[in-house]
Design a protein around this motif. Structure first.
Motif, PDB file in Angstrom:
ATOM      1  N   ARG A  17       0.840  -1.547  -0.102  1.00  0.00           N
ATOM      2  CA  ARG A  17       0.126  -0.333  -0.070  1.00  0.00           C
ATOM      3  C   ARG A  17       0.844   1.308   0.039  1.00  0.00           C
ATOM      4  O   ARG A  17       2.296   1.428   0.385  1.00  0.00           O
ATOM      5  CB  ARG A  17      -1.373   0.331   1.647  1.00  0.00           C
ATOM      6  N   LYS A  18       0.082   1.911  -0.478  1.00  0.00           N
ATOM      7  CA  LYS A  18       0.818   3.304  -0.637  1.00  0.00           C
ATOM      8  C   LYS A  18       0.124   5.071  -0.806  1.00  0.00           C
ATOM      9  O   LYS A  18       0.116   4.718  -2.027  1.00  0.00           O
ATOM     10  CB  LYS A  18       1.980   3.812  -2.023  1.00  0.00           C
ATOM     11  N   GLY A  19      -0.610   5.185   0.365  1.00  0.00           N
ATOM     12  CA  GLY A  19      -1.704   5.964   0.044  1.00  0.00           C
ATOM     13  C   GLY A  19      -2.377   4.990  -0.334  1.00  0.00           C
ATOM     14  O   GLY A  19      -3.212   3.896   0.160  1.00  0.00           O
ATOM     15  N   THR A  20      -3.804   5.450  -1.574  1.00  0.00           N
ATOM     16  CA  THR A  20      -4.723   4.961  -2.277  1.00  0.00           C
ATOM     17  C   THR A  20      -4.481   4.330  -3.403  1.00  0.00           C
ATOM     18  O   THR A  20      -4.873   3.868  -3.983  1.00  0.00           O
ATOM     19  CB  THR A  20      -5.783   6.609  -3.152  1.00  0.00           C
ATOM     20  N   LEU A  21      -2.649   4.280  -3.534  1.00  0.00           N
ATOM     21  CA  LEU A  21      -2.738   3.053  -3.689  1.00  0.00           C
ATOM     22  C   LEU A  21      -1.746   1.395  -3.607  1.00  0.00           C
ATOM     23  O   LEU A  21      -1.251   1.928  -2.977  1.00  0.00           O
ATOM     24  CB  LEU A  21      -0.942   3.782  -4.756  1.00  0.00           C
ATOM     25  N   ALA A  22      -3.024   0.619  -4.332  1.00  0.00           N
ATOM     26  CA  ALA A  22      -2.315  -0.693  -3.723  1.00  0.00           C
ATOM     27  C   ALA A  22      -1.638  -1.168  -4.988  1.00  0.00           C
ATOM     28  O   ALA A  22      -1.888  -1.630  -6.068  1.00  0.00           O
ATOM     29  CB  ALA A  22      -3.573  -1.499  -3.220  1.00  0.00           C
ATOM     30  N   ILE A  23      -0.588  -1.997  -4.724  1.00  0.00           N
ATOM     31  CA  ILE A  23       0.173  -2.883  -5.845  1.00  0.00           C
ATOM     32  C   ILE A  23       0.207  -4.550  -5.582  1.00  0.00           C
ATOM     33  O   ILE A  23       0.367  -4.972  -4.154  1.00  0.00           O
ATOM     34  CB  ILE A  23       1.766  -2.404  -6.129  1.00  0.00           C
TER      35      ILE A  23
END
Length: 118
Positions: A17-23
């Motif tokens: 998770r990177k803020g509102t980004l999910a990888i």
């Protein structure tokens, strides 16, 4: 079945998770019997994400159940305003999406560009 061959058939994923980004990094074979693992995990991410990236670098195979799961996730994400991106498609997955005419359907514009990259 030899242990090495059994390990190659297992599907696994890691989420970053990177803020509102999910990888979501997928490994192994996305096939019947394990596709629900991907669906359940990614569905949990949708409400809190603006963008979900499925990194398929280490995905070795996808069958029709895996394909259906990706389509279900795309529809679920899109209905909430979340962008689902597929990246690093292998030759087999890219071919499967092309043959089913889903490559053009799943190619949509997101905030940061086209959703499917090779």
């Amino acid at each position: 079945m030899p242990e090495a061959a059994a390990a190659a058939t297992i599907f696994s994923l890691d989420v970053e998770r990177k803020g509102t980004l999910a990888i979501v990094r997928c490994r192994g074979k996305l096939v019947a019997g394990v596709a629900d693992v991907l669906y359940a995990r990614v569905c949990q991410l949708i409400p809190d994400s603006k963008r979900i990236v499925l990194d398929l670098t280490d995905l070795t195979h996808m069958d029709s159940m895996g394909l259906g799961t990706v389509v279900r996730l795309y529809v679920s994400a899109k209905s909430t305003g979340c962008c689902l991106e597929l990246v690093n498609l292998g030759k087999g997955v890219r071919h499967l999406l092309g043959v089913t005419n889903l490559l053009s359907v799943l190619t949509t514009m997101c905030e940061n560009g086209i959703s499917i990259r090779f």
